[in-house]
Design a protein around this motif. Structure first.
Motif, PDB file in Angstrom:
ATOM      1  N   ASN A 129      -9.011   4.801   0.102  1.00  0.00           N
ATOM      2  CA  ASN A 129      -9.023   6.237   0.375  1.00  0.00           C
ATOM      3  C   ASN A 129      -9.789   6.587   1.646  1.00  0.00           C
ATOM      4  O   ASN A 129     -10.639   5.836   2.105  1.00  0.00           O
ATOM      5  N   GLY A 171      -6.964  10.908  -1.281  1.00  0.00           N
ATOM      6  CA  GLY A 171      -7.081  10.236  -2.564  1.00  0.00           C
ATOM      7  C   GLY A 171      -8.370  10.498  -3.298  1.00  0.00           C
ATOM      8  O   GLY A 171      -8.668   9.842  -4.289  1.00  0.00           O
ATOM      9  N   TYR A 219       5.122   1.274  -1.525  1.00  0.00           N
ATOM     10  CA  TYR A 219       4.712  -0.124  -1.491  1.00  0.00           C
ATOM     11  C   TYR A 219       5.920  -0.973  -1.127  1.00  0.00           C
ATOM     12  O   TYR A 219       7.063  -0.510  -1.151  1.00  0.00           O
ATOM     13  N   TYR A 275       4.221   7.592  -4.334  1.00  0.00           N
ATOM     14  CA  TYR A 275       3.756   6.226  -4.110  1.00  0.00           C
ATOM     15  C   TYR A 275       4.571   5.581  -2.990  1.00  0.00           C
ATOM     16  O   TYR A 275       5.649   6.045  -2.620  1.00  0.00           O
ATOM     17  N   SER A 330      -4.762   7.793   3.268  1.00  0.00           N
ATOM     18  CA  SER A 330      -5.153   6.942   2.150  1.00  0.00           C
ATOM     19  C   SER A 330      -4.327   5.659   2.217  1.00  0.00           C
ATOM     20  O   SER A 330      -3.099   5.693   2.106  1.00  0.00           O
ATOM     21  N   ASN A 383      -8.145  -1.059  -9.609  1.00  0.00           N
ATOM     22  CA  ASN A 383      -6.825  -0.552  -9.262  1.00  0.00           C
ATOM     23  C   ASN A 383      -5.792  -1.658  -9.234  1.00  0.00           C
ATOM     24  O   ASN A 383      -4.614  -1.431  -9.513  1.00  0.00           O
ATOM     25  N   HIS A 419      -7.237   0.289  -2.572  1.00  0.00           N
ATOM     26  CA  HIS A 419      -5.887   0.233  -3.136  1.00  0.00           C
ATOM     27  C   HIS A 419      -5.135  -1.051  -2.839  1.00  0.00           C
ATOM     28  O   HIS A 419      -4.148  -1.355  -3.516  1.00  0.00           O
ATOM     29  N   SER A 420      -5.561  -1.819  -1.829  1.00  0.00           N
ATOM     30  CA  SER A 420      -4.776  -2.998  -1.464  1.00  0.00           C
ATOM     31  C   SER A 420      -5.655  -4.001  -0.729  1.00  0.00           C
ATOM     32  O   SER A 420      -6.632  -3.628  -0.057  1.00  0.00           O
ATOM     33  N   GLN A 467      -2.371   2.587   1.248  1.00  0.00           N
ATOM     34  CA  GLN A 467      -1.655   2.199   0.039  1.00  0.00           C
ATOM     35  C   GLN A 467      -1.364   0.706  -0.023  1.00  0.00           C
ATOM     36  O   GLN A 467      -1.243   0.137  -1.098  1.00  0.00           O
ATOM     37  N   GLU A 468      -1.198   0.077   1.156  1.00  0.00           N
ATOM     38  CA  GLU A 468      -0.895  -1.353   1.165  1.00  0.00           C
ATOM     39  C   GLU A 468      -1.307  -1.958   2.496  1.00  0.00           C
ATOM     40  O   GLU A 468      -1.155  -1.336   3.555  1.00  0.00           O
ATOM     41  N   LYS A 494      -0.775   6.901   3.533  1.00  0.00           N
ATOM     42  CA  LYS A 494      -0.108   8.182   3.319  1.00  0.00           C
ATOM     43  C   LYS A 494      -1.116   9.313   3.422  1.00  0.00           C
ATOM     44  O   LYS A 494      -2.314   9.140   3.175  1.00  0.00           O
TER      45      LYS A 494
END
Length: 584
Positions: A271, A93, A369, A367, A294, A216, A256-257, A296-297, A311
């Motif tokens: 990231n 990322g 989620y 993406y 990276s 974000n 990111h989360s 994501q959640e 991911k």
């Protein structure tokens, strides 16, 4: 499950007739330099540069070129600026540079984002505004420039491009994760020349961390607090009683989360495998995760278990961290690849999720989620087809039904026709995204009706003649006949205080392109079937990001412009700035 707010789709900005260096140098005046590959052969006069670039804005597509200028460029007929191409692989990322250039003394010149698809092309750049210093490149050696940050400095209602250098940072260890090249294994790289300015650079970087211009996402925590997170590890906090403060994790990376359990323990991820946990009133502690991933959640599955969805270039990895006796252990629950679909922690293949088209070696994950609707747990994800400009690829979207305890996936019975689902307060909003080069660039919105378990299209037009019968198609205003309904674009997620009542920030572009766009507040009392102008406007035309969970007040933050936050108790008739961005 964590709430999910995703940025609204914006049309591609297509720019024509721009010079590559913004007046510094034309294409023929620079040497284009490919990134290192395993079979790259260095000439006897070449050295290697590594650098990492973080974009702390929300302005557009990632920078994929960096230009450096030789010290003697004006004294030599052969010395040219070197334009380095970014490492093409997904690098957690972030944007990485690792390239071979002629030896000599250099200075940073600019960053550039340049993408082509068909006959259209996209361009933006950021030139040096703050002196970053100079550096040496020596034959056969590596010069590590560390981390550079693009930061749009706020100057009242304008911003000024700035590229900051993070003293003491290292890009080389990260480059080794993504570029297989023997020379990168050196333990004694060169760096920037010492000019006695690092204290000032550290101060500038600290000011950027404490004054983010972009987030974000945000977390609406169980205790009512708000946590806005994103760039450079910054976290802007609003307590339940409306007090504001800053927090941060020690990672110059995108977050990111974020999630909080019932006890007040927190987890945040982003990231380059950055994953952190802290107990209530404790300090952030790093949890181990591969740098190539990276996050994501993150979700608390239980108060003592955290599910992490991350991911890489071609894979999705789901890991569960369990806390026992003050320490965390981890277990991989599931893994996805476009060629094989999902594989459970037991090694069992699950055919759901296998790409319906023939996948290629350059396919990558888009993406991913999760979302919960009517007690059904769903996983949304996408893959992108492989070509040189993956960032412009359309997404192949997929939706699965999820069993959170075991991470078993199946084909869902509903919601499969939505690309994304957003939390809009009292309701959920679904959207179907356009292709990247759509004429309007606008998604189509739907409101979910729990009573009928159906998606109802959300109209994006406002009524200029609200007092007339619904059958009327025009009316007179100021002595002129006008069309009754005019289309608008949603600037952010609508705020539904009930299943029918909502406020939204609208952008209307008059047919005459010479006229400026208008930004104003619209309201509906019938679930988005009809909207009317309230006569109110946001406090600033660039402060349009909403927080739909706060239905008792209207809160707007200036995402992408500053960290200012405004609040209204009367639907936007009057505004109070409740958090102020500090200029520096």
């Amino acid at each position: 499950m964590q709430r999910v707010t995703l940025p609204l789709h914006l049309p591609l900005i297509v720019l024509f007739g721009l010079s590559l260096l913004g007046g510094c140098a034309q294409m023929s005046e620079v040497d284009m330099v490919d990134s290192l590959k395993q079979d790259t052969v260095l000439t006897p006069k070449e050295g290697i540069i590594t650098a990492r670039v973080i974009d702390a804005s929300r302005k557009g597509l990632p920078f994929n070129y960096m230009t450096i200028t030789p010290k003697n460029v004006n004294e030599s007929d052969t010395a040219k600026p070197q334009r380095l191409s970014a490492v093409p692989e997904e690098t957690g990322g972030t944007v990485m540079f690792a390239a071979a250039v002629p030896s000599g003394e250099y200075a940073f010149s600019n960053l550039r984002a340049y993408y082509v698809k068909g006959e259209a092309w996209y361009s933006r750049w950021a030139s040096e505004d703050i002196d970053l210093g100079t550096f040496q490149v020596k034959p056969g050696e590596v010069t590590d420039l560390g981390t550079l940050v693009y930061y749009p400095r706020v100057q009242e209602d304008k911003y000024q491009d700035a590229v900051l250098r993070v003293p003491g940072s290292e890009a080389l260890p990260i480059a080794r994760e993504f570029v297989a090249f023997e020379a990168l294994e050196t333990e004694s790289p060169l760096g920037w020349n010492n000019d006695q300015m690092n204290a000032e650079r550290r101060s500038l970087y600290a000011s950027a961390v404490q004054n983010p211009t972009a987030f974000n996402d945000y977390l609406h925590a169980p205790d009512g607090s708000l946590y806005f997170y994103g760039k450079l590890g910054s976290v802007l906090v609003r307590s339940p009683d409306g007090q504001w403060s800053m927090d941060a994790v020690e990672a110059d990376a995108d977050m990111h989360s974020m999630d909080m359990n019932r006890q007040g323990d927190m987890v945040i991820g982003g990231n380059l495998g950055n994953l952190y946990y802290k107990e209530t009133d404790g300090a952030w502690q790093h949890l181990p995760l591969e740098k190539a991933l990276s996050v994501q959640e993150v979700n608390f599955h239980t108060d003592d278990q955290i599910d992490v969805i991350a991911k890489s270039h071609r894979d999705i990895v789901v890991t569960r961290f369990t806390r026992e006796a003050g320490a965390h252990s981890s277990e991989e629950l599931a893994r996805y690849n476009a060629r094989t679909g999902w594989v459970s922690h037991k090694g069992e293949s699950n055919p759901v999720g296998v790409s319906q088209r023939r996948s290629t070696k350059t396919d990558r994950i888009g993406y991913v989620y999760t979302q919960t609707i009517d007690d059904e747990h769903l996983l949304f994800m996408s893959t992108q087809s492989g070509h040189n400009n993956n960032v412009l690829s359309d997404h192949d979207s997929m939706v699965f039904s999820l069993e959170p305890k075991t991470w078993e996936l199946s084909i869902p019975t509903s919601h499969t026709d939505m690309d994304k689902i957003l939390d809009a307060g009292a309701v959920n909003i679904g959207l179907k995204e356009p292709g990247f080069f759509s004429l309007s660039g606008d998604p189509t919105y739907y409101r979910y009706k729990s009573s009928s378990q159906e998606w109802e299209k959300l109209k994006t037009e406002f009524d200029q003649c609200p007092s007339l019968d619904r059958s009327a198609r025009s009316c007179k205003k100021n002595g002129q006949r006008v069309r009754r309904f005019l289309d608008f674009d949603l600037m952010s997620v609508p705020v539904f205080s009930s299943t029918t009542d909502a406020l939204a920030i609208a952008r209307y572009q008059p047919r005459r392109q010479s006229e400026d766009a208008q930004i104003f507040i619209v309201a509906t009392d019938n679930g988005g079937e009809h909207w009317t102008r309230t006569g109110n406007e946001p406090p600033k035309p660039y402060c349009t990001s909403t927080v739909p969970e706060l239905t008792e007040t209207f809160l707007l933050y200036c995402n992408g412009a500053s960290s200012d936050v405004y609040q209204s108790e009367d639907g936007g008739e009057t505004w109070k700035r409740v958090r102020e961005h500090r200029n520096f």
